[in-house]
Design an enzyme around this catalytic site. Structure first.
Site, PDB file in Angstrom:
ATOM      1  N   GLY A 193       0.854  -1.196   0.000  1.00 27.75           N
ATOM      2  CA  GLY A 193       0.000   0.000   0.000  1.00 27.75           C
ATOM      3  C   GLY A 193       0.878   1.231   0.000  1.00 27.75           C
ATOM      4  O   GLY A 193       1.679   1.442  -0.908  1.00 27.75           O
ATOM      5  N   GLU A 210     -13.284  -9.541   1.121  1.00 30.08           N
ATOM      6  CA  GLU A 210     -14.363  -9.467   0.136  1.00 30.08           C
ATOM      7  C   GLU A 210     -15.402 -10.549   0.432  1.00 30.08           C
ATOM      8  O   GLU A 210     -15.140 -11.498   1.170  1.00 30.08           O
ATOM      9  CB  GLU A 210     -13.784  -9.728  -1.267  1.00 30.08           C
ATOM     10  CG  GLU A 210     -12.648  -8.832  -1.656  1.00 30.08           C
ATOM     11  CD  GLU A 210     -13.081  -7.386  -1.843  1.00 30.08           C
ATOM     12  OE1 GLU A 210     -14.215  -7.176  -2.293  1.00 30.08           O
ATOM     13  OE2 GLU A 210     -12.302  -6.486  -1.509  1.00 30.08           O
ATOM     14  N   LYS A 244       2.092 -10.350  -4.943  1.00 32.17           N
ATOM     15  CA  LYS A 244       3.085  -9.427  -4.390  1.00 32.17           C
ATOM     16  C   LYS A 244       4.470 -10.074  -4.359  1.00 32.17           C
ATOM     17  O   LYS A 244       5.483  -9.409  -4.596  1.00 32.17           O
ATOM     18  CB  LYS A 244       2.646  -8.991  -2.996  1.00 32.17           C
ATOM     19  CG  LYS A 244       1.396  -8.106  -3.053  1.00 32.17           C
ATOM     20  CD  LYS A 244       0.706  -7.986  -1.712  1.00 32.17           C
ATOM     21  CE  LYS A 244      -0.473  -7.025  -1.785  1.00 32.17           C
ATOM     22  NZ  LYS A 244      -1.330  -7.087  -0.588  1.00 32.17           N
TER      23      LYS A 244
END
Lengths: 341, 341
Positions: free
Chosen positions: B154, B210, B225
């Protein structure tokens, strides 16, 4: 790139080893061909404009405790300081021992090098803690770089992280465990139930603390690093005189145990926020800042990305030498930009 | 600098807010004057070569769920993709949702933008995980930059740290807790004794996971990642097909409790060393890598400076938007260097 090394102790020797071992790779990756043209040590100096032989320097230091040949033996400090100003070198790497009284002899070396329009890399906290604002001005006036990555975090790029990685964000504050010796002592008090004097003795036995441990345990080392962070990352023009310092000499076992029962640990923190201070404070065990033994850690509070923490070893010859190389690469990039401009 | 935004969700809106609020400061500090000349969203697109009004974009999105004016309503994907190639912009900022099946539509946008010789910033892990080696080649061939700081950590500059701060050292391996959702679930199992399904339900309730949580709990997000780290920091030309992935669906409470009694915690790790894998592993509580809840952490093993760890929030709109700005500043620096060269 021509380098003059001032001081040839553990860090400078490790740095010399790295460039001897990785010459090809450094050239290929960074276009950097470092040539050591002078070394000044306690015995005197040795100079060769074509570049000294690195293996020879290391051998001489090991066998004779100095790199100085017979004809260059010179214990006159003024002669050495003049040499730094006048020698034809692009970068001066200053690694003499820290002195917090007057910063000498490092401070004079740095001033002469900058005045002589040489880029400077130093690992010496003394001159920076006492005169960083003036030294930064001197560097700017002379159009050269002053770099000191190795003074905070050893090889862990704390200053670099704050400057280059947080470039798009806003730094609000920094809180750090910046001294491995005091962190070791406090950790041993907490984990092994040692009283302060026992833990200090153990740190000394393991080589983490000096015979005179004041620099560490009275918080001066942490304060130096806090001052450097404040100048470099927060644009505060401050020196050691502007920071309130409390060391860990008066931290007792009861205080450490009480904190422990609350899930907290006592840590010596350097803090840059609206204030500027060094003091022992309780940190929650759940806080990633709460590292143990000789580790260092800094927590940056940023506006957009929240808290970011960087952790690593705070000292060590090879570690600090890698920081010197990092600074050298940064200076090389700056020089390349200027040539193009 | 002219920007085209592809996707106008949480991250792109946060990015727009940052540049609206900090325009003067960004210009002063970085010589950067970002002008958004096009926005493509699900409703269609809006274009203005002189620069769109940022406040208006944000208002339209809030009130109409699209920035698109009536005459530009266009749901034809091909038309939008062609626009990306042909529009006069310096940088394309692509923030469409991640799709791990075929990377679309992000992959087509990225390819067209790069082929159209535009620098690209993306926060979309799908195309990178599936095709990063090919995309890096395409960028190089067209002489433009491809940046994706926001895909890992992030706002926490994990990729930047590895690339810029460890420049003088040698990276040996990386081990990371790279997904906040799974770290939250594992932490709740450990601390609150929840079974996996309860902890997952709590994560969903809090908005961390989610409705279809597979991307997180089956390890795909961590794997994306890890693949990005392997390419960017270790020069490994790998994709999602080259990584062995085990998620946390089969981690049971007993395993978590057993680890806990040994002073350890089960964490989902992405690992780049001689192997490339994602798997749940026990990590010592004393290891600074062992962060809790939604925090992310990466440990780099380096040759000279030992272990260095960076910790921060791994997600969030404003956080990721700050990473987009960081990439933009890096591209600005690269453009400046090229003009001078």
């Amino acid at each position: 790139m021509r380098l003059a090394l001032v001081g040839f102790g553990v860090v400078a020797q490790a740095f010399t080893k790295i460039i001897a071992e990785r010459r090809q790779e450094i050239l290929k990756r960074h276009g950097l061909n470092p040539r050591i043209v002078a070394v000044i040590d306690q015995g005197g100096y040795t100079v060769n404009p074509k570049g000294l032989v690195l293996e020879r320097l290391l051998q001489d230091k090991a066998s004779k405790s100095t790199v100085t040949e017979e004809q260059f033996k010179n214990h006159d400090l003024q002669a050495k300081i003049s040499l730094v100003k006048e020698i034809e070198a692009d970068v001066v790497v200053e690694t003499t021992p820290t002195n917090l009284k007057d910063g000498q002899p490092g401070l004079s070396y740095l001033e002469k090098a900058l005045a002589g329009k040489k880029h400077v890399i130093t690992t010496n906290k003394g001159p920076l803690a006492l005169s960083l604002p003036a030294l930064m001005e001197l560097a700017e006036y002379n159009g050269v770089e002053l770099r000191f990555s190795g003074t905070v975090g050893g090889g862990t790029p704390i200053l670099e992280f704050g400057k280059r990685c947080l470039v798009s964000d806003k730094l609000l504050s920094a809180t750090g465990i910046l001294n491995g010796t005091t962190n070791f002592i406090l950790t041993r008090m907490e984990k092994d139930g040692m009283i302060f004097d026992e833990a200090l003795a153990k740190a000394q036995k393991l080589g983490y603390a000096e015979a005179d441990p004041s620099l560490d345990i009275d918080g001066f080392d942490t304060a130096c690093k806090t001052v450097i962070i404040a100048n470099w990352l927060f644009n505060r023009r401050v020196t050691l005189r502007d920071i309130k310092i409390t060391g860990i000499r008066n931290v007792d076992l009861k205080q450490v145990k009480d904190a422990n029962t609350k899930g907290r640990a006592v840590k010596l923190l350097g803090i840059v926020d609206s204030a500027l201070k060094v003091e022992p404070k309780e940190v929650s065990r759940d806080d990633p800042l709460c590292v143990e033994d000789t580790l260092n850690a800094v927590k940056f509070q940023t506006e957009y990305a929240g808290e970011e923490i960087i952790i690593g070893r705070g000292a060590g010859g090879m570690e600090t030498a890698s920081a010197v190389l990092r600074d050298l690469i940064a200076i090389r990039e700056r020089m390349a930009e200027e040539i193009m401009a």
